[in-house]
Design a protein around this motif. Structure first.
Motif, PDB file in Angstrom:
ATOM      1  N   VAL A  36      43.947  23.732  13.852  1.00 30.52           N
ATOM      2  CA  VAL A  36      45.293  23.698  14.567  1.00 30.52           C
ATOM      3  C   VAL A  36      45.857  25.205  14.802  1.00 30.52           C
ATOM      4  O   VAL A  36      46.309  25.172  16.260  1.00 30.52           O
ATOM      5  CB  VAL A  36      45.894  23.822  14.447  1.00 30.52           C
ATOM      6  CG1 VAL A  36      46.599  21.824  13.879  1.00 30.52           C
ATOM      7  CG2 VAL A  36      47.086  24.215  12.933  1.00 30.52           C
ATOM      8  N   ASP A  40      39.654  26.539  20.731  1.00 26.76           N
ATOM      9  CA  ASP A  40      39.517  25.537  21.154  1.00 26.76           C
ATOM     10  C   ASP A  40      39.678  24.323  20.430  1.00 26.76           C
ATOM     11  O   ASP A  40      38.811  22.765  20.184  1.00 26.76           O
ATOM     12  CB  ASP A  40      38.463  25.804  21.220  1.00 26.76           C
ATOM     13  CG  ASP A  40      37.330  25.971  19.813  1.00 26.76           C
ATOM     14  OD1 ASP A  40      38.102  26.239  19.027  1.00 26.76           O
ATOM     15  OD2 ASP A  40      36.532  26.105  20.057  1.00 26.76           O
ATOM     16  N   PHE A  41      41.704  23.800  20.030  1.00 25.32           N
ATOM     17  CA  PHE A  41      41.344  23.193  18.906  1.00 25.32           C
ATOM     18  C   PHE A  41      41.592  21.949  19.551  1.00 25.32           C
ATOM     19  O   PHE A  41      40.529  20.760  19.141  1.00 25.32           O
ATOM     20  CB  PHE A  41      42.959  23.721  18.509  1.00 25.32           C
ATOM     21  CG  PHE A  41      43.669  22.091  17.868  1.00 25.32           C
ATOM     22  CD1 PHE A  41      43.362  21.180  17.073  1.00 25.32           C
ATOM     23  CD2 PHE A  41      44.598  21.539  19.138  1.00 25.32           C
ATOM     24  CE1 PHE A  41      44.000  20.726  16.355  1.00 25.32           C
ATOM     25  CE2 PHE A  41      45.339  20.379  17.954  1.00 25.32           C
ATOM     26  CZ  PHE A  41      45.056  19.874  17.252  1.00 25.32           C
ATOM     27  N   LYS A  42      41.150  21.543  21.303  1.00 24.29           N
ATOM     28  CA  LYS A  42      41.268  20.327  21.722  1.00 24.29           C
ATOM     29  C   LYS A  42      39.737  19.913  21.523  1.00 24.29           C
ATOM     30  O   LYS A  42      39.652  18.366  22.182  1.00 24.29           O
ATOM     31  CB  LYS A  42      41.878  20.521  22.360  1.00 24.29           C
ATOM     32  CG  LYS A  42      43.647  20.621  22.806  1.00 24.29           C
ATOM     33  CD  LYS A  42      44.493  19.588  23.605  1.00 24.29           C
ATOM     34  CE  LYS A  42      45.339  19.792  23.441  1.00 24.29           C
ATOM     35  NZ  LYS A  42      46.533  18.492  23.951  1.00 24.29           N
ATOM     36  N   TYR A  43      38.878  20.714  21.494  1.00 25.84           N
ATOM     37  CA  TYR A  43      37.738  20.080  21.637  1.00 25.84           C
ATOM     38  C   TYR A  43      36.904  19.325  20.562  1.00 25.84           C
ATOM     39  O   TYR A  43      35.987  18.564  20.455  1.00 25.84           O
ATOM     40  CB  TYR A  43      37.018  21.572  21.777  1.00 25.84           C
ATOM     41  CG  TYR A  43      36.788  22.112  22.988  1.00 25.84           C
ATOM     42  CD1 TYR A  43      35.663  21.329  24.200  1.00 25.84           C
ATOM     43  CD2 TYR A  43      37.263  23.147  23.630  1.00 25.84           C
ATOM     44  CE1 TYR A  43      35.953  21.934  25.158  1.00 25.84           C
ATOM     45  CE2 TYR A  43      37.483  23.357  24.720  1.00 25.84           C
ATOM     46  CZ  TYR A  43      36.956  22.698  26.100  1.00 25.84           C
ATOM     47  OH  TYR A  43      36.770  22.865  27.101  1.00 25.84           O
ATOM     48  N   ARG A  45      37.438  16.232  17.001  1.00 20.56           N
ATOM     49  CA  ARG A  45      38.002  15.035  17.149  1.00 20.56           C
ATOM     50  C   ARG A  45      37.542  14.288  15.992  1.00 20.56           C
ATOM     51  O   ARG A  45      36.869  15.064  15.502  1.00 20.56           O
ATOM     52  CB  ARG A  45      37.099  14.295  18.521  1.00 20.56           C
ATOM     53  CG  ARG A  45      37.321  12.839  18.284  1.00 20.56           C
ATOM     54  CD  ARG A  45      37.385  12.100  19.540  1.00 20.56           C
ATOM     55  NE  ARG A  45      36.070  11.594  19.277  1.00 20.56           N
ATOM     56  CZ  ARG A  45      34.799  10.866  20.239  1.00 20.56           C
ATOM     57  NH1 ARG A  45      35.311  10.399  20.783  1.00 20.56           N
ATOM     58  NH2 ARG A  45      33.610  11.108  19.738  1.00 20.56           N
ATOM     59  N   PRO A  62      37.539  19.101  26.255  1.00 28.18           N
ATOM     60  CA  PRO A  62      38.769  18.963  25.824  1.00 28.18           C
ATOM     61  C   PRO A  62      39.384  17.399  25.653  1.00 28.18           C
ATOM     62  O   PRO A  62      39.264  16.521  26.958  1.00 28.18           O
ATOM     63  CB  PRO A  62      39.283  20.200  26.013  1.00 28.18           C
ATOM     64  CG  PRO A  62      39.127  19.590  27.715  1.00 28.18           C
ATOM     65  CD  PRO A  62      37.688  19.826  27.608  1.00 28.18           C
ATOM     66  N   ARG A  63      39.819  16.789  24.730  1.00 26.27           N
ATOM     67  CA  ARG A  63      40.808  15.710  24.972  1.00 26.27           C
ATOM     68  C   ARG A  63      41.934  16.254  25.050  1.00 26.27           C
ATOM     69  O   ARG A  63      42.221  17.158  25.394  1.00 26.27           O
ATOM     70  CB  ARG A  63      40.915  14.901  23.535  1.00 26.27           C
ATOM     71  CG  ARG A  63      41.293  15.702  22.249  1.00 26.27           C
ATOM     72  CD  ARG A  63      41.383  15.402  20.973  1.00 26.27           C
ATOM     73  NE  ARG A  63      41.536  16.553  19.910  1.00 26.27           N
ATOM     74  CZ  ARG A  63      42.464  16.781  19.362  1.00 26.27           C
ATOM     75  NH1 ARG A  63      43.703  16.733  20.508  1.00 26.27           N
ATOM     76  NH2 ARG A  63      42.936  18.245  18.487  1.00 26.27           N
ATOM     77  N   SER A  64      42.461  15.242  26.196  1.00 30.00           N
ATOM     78  CA  SER A  64      43.890  15.139  26.728  1.00 30.00           C
ATOM     79  C   SER A  64      45.063  15.132  25.812  1.00 30.00           C
ATOM     80  O   SER A  64      44.877  14.636  24.262  1.00 30.00           O
ATOM     81  CB  SER A  64      43.859  14.388  27.296  1.00 30.00           C
ATOM     82  OG  SER A  64      43.917  13.251  27.088  1.00 30.00           O
TER      83      SER A  64
END
Length: 64
Positions: A36, A40-43, A45, A62-64
């Protein structure tokens, strides 16, 4: 898993050296704590698996 091992695993995904890494149930909190903090945490999954393990992959979008 140490913090350094967690960072190495993330770098391995980021650099496409690995397509998937499996984080064991007992290592999840250490890995997640470092994950966290990444810009680039949102990349990343995570896919929960039977037995409490989590498979992580690095996505192009990236995730939403």
């Amino acid at each position: 898993m140490t913090i350094e091992q967690a960072k190495q695993s993330m770098d391995s995904l980021r650099n496409r050296e690995s397509n998937l890494i499996r984080i064991q149930k007992e290592d999840f909190l250490t890995f997640r704590h470092e994950l966290v903090k990444q810009p680039d945490f949102k990349y990343f999954r995570g896919i929960a698996r039977h037995g409490g393990h989590v498979d992580y992959e690095y996505m192009n979008v990236p995730r939403s």
